[in-house]
Every structure is written in structure tokens, then in C-alpha cells.
Design an enzyme around this catalytic site. Structure first.
Site, PDB file in Angstrom:
ATOM      1  N   TRP A 330       6.238   3.414   1.174  1.00  0.00           N
ATOM      2  CA  TRP A 330       5.246   4.259   1.845  1.00  0.00           C
ATOM      3  C   TRP A 330       3.828   3.732   1.598  1.00  0.00           C
ATOM      4  CZ3 TRP A 330       1.796   7.577  -1.022  1.00  0.00           C
ATOM      5  CH2 TRP A 330       0.889   8.253  -0.193  1.00  0.00           C
ATOM      6  N   HIS A 331       3.561   3.239   0.404  1.00  0.00           N
ATOM      7  CA  HIS A 331       2.231   2.696   0.134  1.00  0.00           C
ATOM      8  C   HIS A 331       1.960   1.449   0.971  1.00  0.00           C
ATOM      9  CE1 HIS A 331       2.283   5.199  -3.614  1.00  0.00           C
ATOM     10  NE2 HIS A 331       1.003   5.282  -3.312  1.00  0.00           N
ATOM     11  N   GLY A 332       2.990   0.670   1.270  1.00  0.00           N
ATOM     12  CA  GLY A 332       2.791  -0.518   2.081  1.00  0.00           C
ATOM     13  C   GLY A 332       3.985  -1.447   1.984  1.00  0.00           C
TER      14      GLY A 332
END
Length: 400
Positions: A330-332
Site C-alpha cells: 500500500w505504501h508503494g
């Protein structure tokens, strides 16, 4: 007037406009004990315009389209959720709610450019939408009011980076303004949170992020990991990350308090945690509780109900790795975010194994202030190491 640079809580002028705009709402709550719904809607429109005007107008258009899409989607699910094939309807609705965020995350991998669907805060609005669908399925939300749902999505103090509120709590406060006595407590708390936010973000966060971090980053890149610069960077980045994000969260909670809402806090002295589980109960709490309630607990229920694993311990460990892998992605979609998530899963599983060991064979192990202090220091360094991974500096050291 050009509002191009007035993104939430990043510019002193934003706070001036905010103070002037929110004053009538404060006076209404303080003197009459009433919250004017129409004025709150007007505030929302004005501050969304401020946040997404100028060079951010494409994000504003994307936000409007996103809200319309999610509002219709949740309405459709609410209407058709009682069909016999409820699971199919449910999973389709959740997938559709996540789809815009998914496109935002994967588009840069293929095109090298940001997605047209992207806007500031899309992740947090997506969490709210998925939460709504899941609680409808659970029977916790029985009625759907589109106007209230839109106000929940677009609550402007928290729109860009949370905290992530719960719809039932928000709706209750939306419909019932606090008494004058209770609002005085909100007012006092809100002023305190905002002043602490200035200390955290614009003094401590600024010094750590703009003065110290560039210096220690340069030293680390010039001398490599095997020096004291490793620890200097790790400590400075970890403290910067905390004070910058916690400062933003204090602003969001403080403004919510001034508007008469008891928005949940996001941080509770996380670096004093005595274990990694305790840390996640203190760090970015609204996000960690959201992942716990809507991903981990539901995954665990499915694994146990379907008897996928004979051992609950194995099921729990699989659940943790799935949870933190999702959180990392989700962060990247970069390797260091994935490693960051897997590292925390390993820490959580190791912590659980230690707890089981103590219950079975650790009766004679010491347990006092000294051991708690040791656990706190150990947890702090384990977390700081994870933030070093999260920062991406290792990517610069090894692959640039």
C-alpha cells in the site's frame, strides 16, 4: 486569489483562512450549543477548493469523480446486498471500491506517470469506503444516507492523511452536536492539539527534516553503512517521520475538536512501546486498527473457519505476513516497502513466539522495570531499523 500552495496544514496562510472560516462554527457551538450543518457543508466546499485549486485542479476533478463513484457503489451494494449470492455481491463491491486506488498504485509502473485518478487522500477515502461496505455486510450499518456518507468521506480536517474515522461514530456526532459543557472540553483539547502540532511539525519536524536529515543523508551516502552515520541517519529519520506525521495528525484532530468532533488520535507515545505489538497499538493507530479489523481479523476468521491450517499459530503467522505485505505494498510498489512490511511481520511473529515461550517455560525469567526498559530500547531500535528500510536510502546506497 491563487490558492495553489494552500495544501492542508503546510502553509501558515492556510491556518489564517482556517481560523477565520471556523470561527462562526465555534461561536455557534459555544454560545448556542448548535452546529450549523449548512455551514459545515460550505466549509467543506471552500477548503476542498483551497486544497485542490491552482496546479492541483486535476486532483480536484478526480476527487469529485471518485466521490460520485463511491457514493453510487455503496448505494448499489446497500440495495443488492441481501441477494442469495451475497458473497459474490460483497466481494465485487469491495474490489470495485479498491479499484481506483489500485490503478493509482500500478499506473506509474507501466506509464512512468501518475494516474489521472490520483488525488491527495485517495487511500484514506478508500479505507472509509471499504469499511462502509464491510460494516453493511456485518449488519452494523443498516441504513444508507448518501448525504451523510459524502460528509463522512469529505470531512476536510482529515481528508488528506487521516486519521481514519469510523462511520457510525462520525454519524452520531454529525447528528448530535456536543453540549456546551462537553464542547468546552473539545475546545480546550483542540487548542492544545493545534499548538502541539506546531511544535511537532514546524519546529521539531522542520529542524530534523530540513536541517539534520540532509546532512546525515549526505554523510551516509558518502561513507556507506559501516560507520556511525548509519545510526545518525536511522535516528534522525525515525524522529523526523514521527514528529512530521504526528504533527499533521494533531492539526487534523485539533481542528476536528474545534468543530465539535471527537476524531480519534493517531499517535500515543509510540517510541515508549515495550513490544512491537504495543508499538502498533500506538503508531498511526487509526490505520493499524483499520488493517487489524478489516483485513487481519477477517482473514483469520476465514482461515480458521475453512480449516486451511490445522494450527492456529500457523494461521496467525500467515495472517500477519499477509497483513504486513499488503501494508507494505500500500505504501508503494517498491522493494523497500515490501521488505519493510515483511520485516514487521517477522517481528510480530517473533514477539508472539516469545510470549508463548514465557507462558510455558519463562516462569523464572525476571520481570521488572529493568527488563521493561530493555524491551522498550530493543523495540525502539527494531522500529528505527524498519524506518531506515522504509526511507529508501538503502536503494540509493546499493542500486544508484
Amino acid at each position: 486569489m491563487n490558492f495553489e500552495h494552500l495544501i492542508p496544514y503546510a502553509n501558515p496562510l492556510y491556518f489564517i483562512w482556517l481560523a477565520l472560516a471556523i470561527l462562526p462554527l465555534i461561536l455557534g457551538l459555544l454560545l448556542a450549543g448548535k452546529r450549523w450543518g449548512w455551514y459545515q457543508i460550505l466549509l467543506t466546499v471552500v477548503f476542498i477548493y483551497i486544497s485542490f485549486s491552482g496546479g492541483y485542479w486535476q486532483q480536484g476533478v478526480a476527487l469529485i469523480g471518485y466521490v460520485i463513484f463511491q457514493t453510487v457503489l455503496v448505494y448499489a451494494y446497500h440495495r443488492y446486498r441481501t441477494q442469495k449470492n451475497n458473497s459474490w455481491v460483497f466481494y465485487s463491491a469491495v474490489a470495485a471500491a479498491i479499484l481506483p486506488l489500485f490503478l493509482v498504485k500500478v499506473t506509474p509502473l507501466f506509464s512512468g506517470q501518475a494516474s489521472l485518478f490520483n488525488f491527495l487522500g485517495i487511500s484514506y477515502l478508500t479505507f472509509k469506503s471499504v469499511q462502509m461496505i464491510m460494516e453493511m455486510r456485518d449488519g452494523l450499518i443498516k441504513e444508507y444516507h448518501p448525504a451523510r456518507y459524502i460528509q463522512f468521506l469529505l470531512f476536510f480536517p482529515t481528508i488528506s492523511s487521516g486519521p481514519i474515522d469510523r462511520y457510525r461514530r462520525f454519524e452520531k456526532e454529525l447528528l448530535h452536536a456536543p453540549t456546551k459543557e462537553k464542547y468546552l472540553q473539545f475546545l480546550e483539547r483542540g487548542v492544545w492539539n493545534i499548538f502541539m502540532g506546531f511544535l511537532y511539525k514546524f519546529i521539531l519536524g522542520y529542524y530534523l527534516g530540513q536541517v539534520m536529515l540532509p546532512a546525515v543523508t549526505k554523510e551516509l551516502l558518502n561513507h556507506g553503512l559501516f560507520s556511525w552515520r548509519f545510526f545518525a541517519y536511522m535516528y534522525v529519520y525515525s524522529l523526523y517521520l514521527f514528529f512530521d506525521f504526528a504533527g499533521y495528525s494533531l492539526f487534523a484532530v485539533g481542528v476536528s475538536n474545534l468543530m465539535g468532533y471527537d476524531t480519534p488520535v493517531n499517535f500515543n507515545k509510540p517510541f515508549l512501546a515495550a513490544s512491537i505489538k504495543d508499538f502498533w497499538n500506538r503508531w498511526h493507530m487509526s490505520l493499524s486498527f483499520w488493517f487489524r479489523d478489516y483485513i487481519y481479523m477477517r482473514l483469520m476468521f476465514t482461515l480458521i473457519k475453512k480449516k486451511v491450517f490445522k494450527s492456529r499459530i500457523v494461521a496467525s503467522n500467515v495472517g500477519y505476513f499477509a497483513l504486513f505485505l499488503i501494508m507494505g505494498i500500500w505504501h508503494g510498489l517498491t522493494w523497500y516497502y515490501v521488505v519493510y512490511g515483511l520485516y514487521h511481520a517477522l517481528l510480530i511473529c517473533s514477539n508472539d513466539a516469545w510470549i508463548r515461550f514465557k507462558k510455558k517455560r519463562g516462569k523464572h525469567l525476571p520481570s521488572n522495570r529493568l527488563t521493561k526498559a530493555f524491551s522498550t530500547v530493543l523495540t525502539f531500535h527494531a522500529v528505527c531499523l524498519s524506518f531506515l528500510i522504509f526511507s529508501g536510502v538503502l536503494d540509493q546506497l546499493f542500486f544508484k
